[in-house]
Design an enzyme around this catalytic site. Structure first.
Site, PDB file in Angstrom:
ATOM      1  N   SER A 183       0.775  -1.371   0.019  1.00 23.69           N
ATOM      2  CA  SER A 183       0.086   0.077   0.058  1.00 23.69           C
ATOM      3  C   SER A 183       0.914   1.126  -0.125  1.00 23.69           C
ATOM      4  O   SER A 183       0.384   2.487  -0.347  1.00 23.69           O
ATOM      5  CB  SER A 183      -0.796  -0.069   1.284  1.00 23.69           C
ATOM      6  OG  SER A 183      -0.053  -0.100   2.330  1.00 23.69           O
ATOM      7  N   HIS A 211      -5.683  -3.202  -1.868  1.00 18.23           N
ATOM      8  CA  HIS A 211      -5.365  -2.080  -2.681  1.00 18.23           C
ATOM      9  C   HIS A 211      -5.553  -2.520  -4.079  1.00 18.23           C
ATOM     10  O   HIS A 211      -5.738  -1.706  -4.883  1.00 18.23           O
ATOM     11  CB  HIS A 211      -4.226  -1.394  -2.560  1.00 18.23           C
ATOM     12  CG  HIS A 211      -4.077  -0.675  -1.212  1.00 18.23           C
ATOM     13  ND1 HIS A 211      -4.248   0.607  -1.043  1.00 18.23           N
ATOM     14  CD2 HIS A 211      -3.806  -0.989   0.234  1.00 18.23           C
ATOM     15  CE1 HIS A 211      -4.477   0.934   0.278  1.00 18.23           C
ATOM     16  NE2 HIS A 211      -3.927   0.195   0.975  1.00 18.23           N
ATOM     17  N   LYS A 242     -11.788   1.195   0.251  1.00 16.20           N
ATOM     18  CA  LYS A 242     -10.877   1.680  -0.842  1.00 16.20           C
ATOM     19  C   LYS A 242     -11.737   1.795  -2.029  1.00 16.20           C
ATOM     20  O   LYS A 242     -12.345   2.741  -2.119  1.00 16.20           O
ATOM     21  CB  LYS A 242      -9.583   0.630  -1.225  1.00 16.20           C
ATOM     22  CG  LYS A 242      -8.801   0.201   0.115  1.00 16.20           C
ATOM     23  CD  LYS A 242      -8.082   1.045   0.840  1.00 16.20           C
ATOM     24  CE  LYS A 242      -7.174   0.583   2.037  1.00 16.20           C
ATOM     25  NZ  LYS A 242      -7.764  -0.050   3.012  1.00 16.20           N
TER      26      LYS A 242
END
Lengths: 523, 395
Positions: A183, A211, A242
């Site tokens: 990340s 992610h 996310k």
């Protein structure tokens, strides 16, 4: 006798940073539309959100959340095990399992809890869990909580991983844990090599797609889809905070394993379930992700541009191959200084220091919903502040190394560092293979065939005893795998048909859209 | 892809019209590696001395999965393009073994090819320097393709003949481009050659024979039937013999085995000599037929439209090779300065002549290795080629 609180009173570091006016954390945002925020009465371009596709602010997602609050209430006030499983949760479980191509899935209130719960419940005494050194804190927390033995291997160091696997007790159940996308620095796990290893040593593999979910792969299913190894990943974890613009986490895998986790994971069993608005928002966002691949395209276009331009200015964005753009500075003071200048100039970014990243950096992420004008302005600010601080040379360097991102269709590397690219060969992508040669559709067939003949001749001339033995055993191997080959061909064919159909539909919709626009234009 | 039409534009020695930004990109896929490798064809089109390497051999050499060099080195390949046409290439290398051995922070550059255009050279070296700087390297030396154990140096003198096996060759203008990019000479490497017709000076024979008899040294041929054991013996001598040499980096077992495996089909055991002192190998010399003579007729490909024309040519011309190259001659520590090299050189010359070779090359030696260079000249070798290794500091 020492007071427990003494350490807090004498903790100077943060105070010093605050006094110096360089404290970047817990900033209060007064207003936001996703792409821009207001902090201390100042408008800033948001350049470090994980809201990759901008769905947290999408009107449809907001409406779904509001509607769920009206229908189901603000909270379930209960664990999923008991009274906290609404139809929303059940639907989300099933939809995510289908999306991720797994038998079953279970939704947790947060991604953090999903990671802790999965590892803690699965890894028991005598088991072994092995994680990359750079995995997310929640995975580390899960390892700390579990009763099993824990080991870490060097970041993407598959040789190190192999040493650990080889030295493990044969009796121990083994779980390898990696992030799909790391990340802070934006590089990927070397999944092809890791999958090969876990198969060789009979371990299970868990990939945290936090992610990568909604971003990587042709369908937005994450790093495993990007590398074409989704079927080999035993446990997939993803978060909703996310790309899905909500909050929550999911674990997907074999039905019996998910069932085990549903009953044994303490962060799930002893926590109230996801709130109805959040579950509804995630459901809506998932629907949008499936229907609007152009959002992903836009994200990749923006990211490519930002990487390219920053590199042209002289910034270092290695090792990222994703929309996460690390502006690597390599110095803590410099990182805070650069962050402060960016803030003053109108950008909301976040400095990342050790041990969260290998080198100090300012982490920059743009969203699919940022406009070109916003990106222009941000890039101008990055360059100006960089020059003022001497992070980049005053004149743009004459040459630069082009970045190559892990966009759908571009595979074989996991890091923009050379070892990521060059060592791709170790994972099988780097050799001049027949399949690769014949698959180059944009070259004349004659040339492809001529090259294939060259490869075959070279192999034949250089065949050693091992290759000859392999060749002799080939018919036997093929015969043994006859069922799997048939199944694989069938599924490949079906996938192709499905893709063609999806493409047709999209084109049809575009046509209809064009027609409508045409009508609007007419008076 | 490099198109046929661009051939004229990229012809050696001709300036490509300026204009258009030079872009340098790192090679990340097999496909780009293919472009990287094939760019050489463009540079040397029409060059009578160039020996095109086998395309597949180059692919294997640059494949991290197949070449053991990559286990101790990180390699970045860069391609320079202008308006989508490839105009140059360079490799940047961090050889961890080299730095561990010499205790510095030195990187290599290598596999350099480009059109005659300073802007392209500048861009390529810019990329290599930036890459090396990011890894904290303090200087670059090269060209190394990809270390001194393979091909090293830039040809600066002796352009009027083809290179011998495992020796580099390049257009004369590279030296100008390199110097224009701020590279300075680090060291020169020399190549010598000799014709079998020239007699060995009487004095040299006398001295060598005396050494042989006096020290009880037995010289024997390589035993190909026990190839594995022989390789082990030579490896021990090799890594101890070169220890103190400039630019030397010991070969790992895997590298040595690969080189031995690659050379095995070429080797004539009569030309690979092992000197033994009471049964213990203390020196060796490795001379191989100059397979470049045959490769030159092949043109880089074993097949043409699927028919193994090149392979047939290679096999045919391989039997008609009439020159050799003395690649390596090593004497173990403790046996040096005792003239063992003279004995091995004398035997090599005799055997080369007896096997019917016209002559051959002795290469390479360091320009300041006077002892060896004098010995080579003493047997009637002429200096024919000079290769230069450049260096540049990184700020």
């Amino acid at each position: 006798m020492r007071d427990l609180f003494d350490k807090c009173a004498s903790w100077k570091e943060v105070q010093v940073v605050k006094l110096a006016g360089r404290y970047p954390y817990y900033r209060v945002i007064d207003e936001t539309d996703g792409t821009e925020v207001v902090v201390d009465g100042k408008r800033l371009i948001m350049a470090c959100s994980n809201n990759y596709l901008g769905l947290a602010n999408d009107p449809r997602v907001r409406e779904a959340a509001a509607e769920a609050a009206r229908t189901w209430g603000a909270s379930t006030c209960g664990s999923r095990l008991l009274n906290g499983t609404l139809r929303l949760h059940d639907e989300l479980d099933r939809r995510l399992a289908r999306f991720l191509g797994k038998e079953a899935a279970v939704v947790f209130p947060t991604g953090f809890q999903a990671n802790v719960g999965a590892i803690d419940s699965l890894v028991l005494r005598h088991d072994l869990v092995i994680a990359d050194r750079m995995v997310h804190a929640s995975l580390v927390e899960g390892m700390n909580a579990s009763l099993g033995r824990t080991r870490r291997f060097g970041h993407n160091d598959v040789e190190d991983l192999e040493r650990i696997l080889a030295a493990a007790e044969p009796e121990a159940g083994k779980l390898v844990v990696v992030d799909g996308v790391y990340s802070m620095e934006g590089d990927l796990a070397n999944l092809p090599a890791i999958v090969a290893l876990k198969n060789r040593y009979g371990a299970r593999l868990m990939v945290d797609e936090a992610h990568g979910f909604g971003v990587l792969g042709a369908g937005g299913r994450g790093a495993a889809e990007h590398f074409g190894v989704a079927g080999e990943v035993d446990l997939v974890m993803a978060t909703f905070s996310k790309s899905l613009g909500s909050i929550g986490g999911v674990i997907a895998g074999r039905a019996d394993v998910v069932n085990w986790i549903k009953h044994k994971a303490r962060p799930l069993v002893f926590s109230a379930s996801m709130t109805p608005p959040m579950a509804a928002a995630a459901l809506k966002a998932l629907e949008i992700i499936e229907q609007e691949p152009e959002r992903r395209e836009r994200l990749w276009d923006i990211s490519e541009r930002v990487h390219r331009e920053l590199r042209a200015m002289g910034f270092d964005t290695e090792p990222s191959v994703t929309p996460i753009v690390p502006i690597v500075l390599g110095d803590q003071v410099l990182a805070f200084d650069y962050w402060r200048r960016l803030t003053e100039a109108g950008i909301f970014a976040s400095p990342v220091v050790k041990p969260a990243a290998e080198k100090e950096l300012v982490r920059v992420v743009f969203m699919a919903t940022h406009t070109d004008a916003q990106i222009d302005r941000a890039l101008e600010i990055f360059e100006r502040c960089g020059r003022e601080l001497g992070v980049i040379p005053y004149r743009r360097p004459a040459s630069r190394v082009e970045v190559r991102l892990a966009r759908p269709g571009v595979s074989g590397f996991w890091s923009s560092r050379p070892e990521g690219a060059a060592a791709a060969g170790l994972a099988g992508g780097g050799s001049l293979e027949l399949g690769e040669l014949l698959g180059r559709r944009d070259e004349p067939l004659a040339r492809r065939l001529a090259d294939a003949a060259e490869v075959v001749t070279w192999r034949a001339v250089n065949a050693g005893p091992e290759e000859l033995r392999e060749l002799r055993e080939l018919p036997v191997r093929l015969w043994r795998q006859r069922r799997r080959i048939a199944a694989r061909l069938l599924s490949a064919g079906m996938e192709r048909v499905a893709r063609a159909r999806a493409g047709e539909e999209r084109r049809g919709e575009e046509r209809r859209g064009d027609d409508r626009r045409g009508e609007e234009a007419r008076p | 892809m490099i198109r046929e039409a661009s051939g004229a534009e990229l012809a050696p020695g001709r300036e490509v019209p300026a204009g258009g930004e030079v872009r340098v990109a790192q090679v990340a896929t097999v496909r780009e590696r293919d472009r990287f490798i094939r760019f050489q064809e463009e540079v040397y089109r029409g060059d009578p001395w160039f020996v095109p390497p086998l395309l597949m051999e180059r692919h294997e050499f640059l494949d991290p999965a197949r070449n053991p060099f990559f286990r101790h080195a990180d390699v970045a390949l860069f391609l320079a393009t202008r308006r989508e046409e490839v105009v140059g290439r360079i490799a940047a290398v961090e050889d961890r073994n080299f730095n561990a051995f010499h205790g510095g922070r030195t990187g290599y550059f290598g596999l350099y090819e480009s059109v005659d255009d300073p802007a392209v050279a500048e861009a390529l070296f810019g990329a290599a320097r930036a890459w090396a700087r990011r890894r904290g390297l303090a200087s670059l030396i090269g060209p190394m393709n990809l270390s001194t154990n393979y091909e090293a140096g830039l040809l600066v003198e002796g352009f009027e003949s083809s290179p011998a096996i495992l020796m580099p060759y390049n257009p004369p203008w590279y030296a100008r481009l390199f110097e224009g990019c701020g590279l300075a000479k680090a060291k020169d490497l020399l190549a010598f050659s000799r014709s079998s017709h020239d007699p060995v000076p009487e004095r040299f024979v006398r001295v060598a024979e005396k050494i042989r008899n006096h020290q009880g040294i037995r010289v024997r041929s390589l035993d190909l039937r026990r190839f594995g054991e022989e390789v082990e013996r030579i490896k021990a001598v090799y890594n101890s013999a070169w220890e103190k040499n400039w630019g030397f980096v010991p070969m790992t077992d895997a590298e040595f085995d690969k080189l031995a495996r690659d050379l095995k089909p070429l080797v004539r055991p009569e030309l690979c000599l092992v000197a033994e002192d009471q049964g213990e190998p203390v020196a060796f010399s490795l001379t191989v037929p100059d397979v470049n003579q045959a490769l030159k007729r092949v043109g880089g490909r074993l097949t043409t439209w699927g028919i193994p024309v090149g392979l047939a040519r290679l096999l045919y011309w391989q039997r008609r090779i009439d020159e050799v190259r003395l690649i390596a001659l090593g004497v173990k520590e403790g046996y040096r300065r005792r003239g063992l090299d003279a004995v091995l050189i004398l035997d090599t010359i005799r055997r080369t002549r007896d096997l019917g070779y016209r002559g051959g090359e002795v290469s390479w030696t360091l320009e300041d290795n006077d002892l060896v260079n004098r010995a080579i000249e003493a047997v009637g070798c002429r200096r024919t080629k000079r290769y230069r290794v450049y260096e540049t500091a990184l700020d």
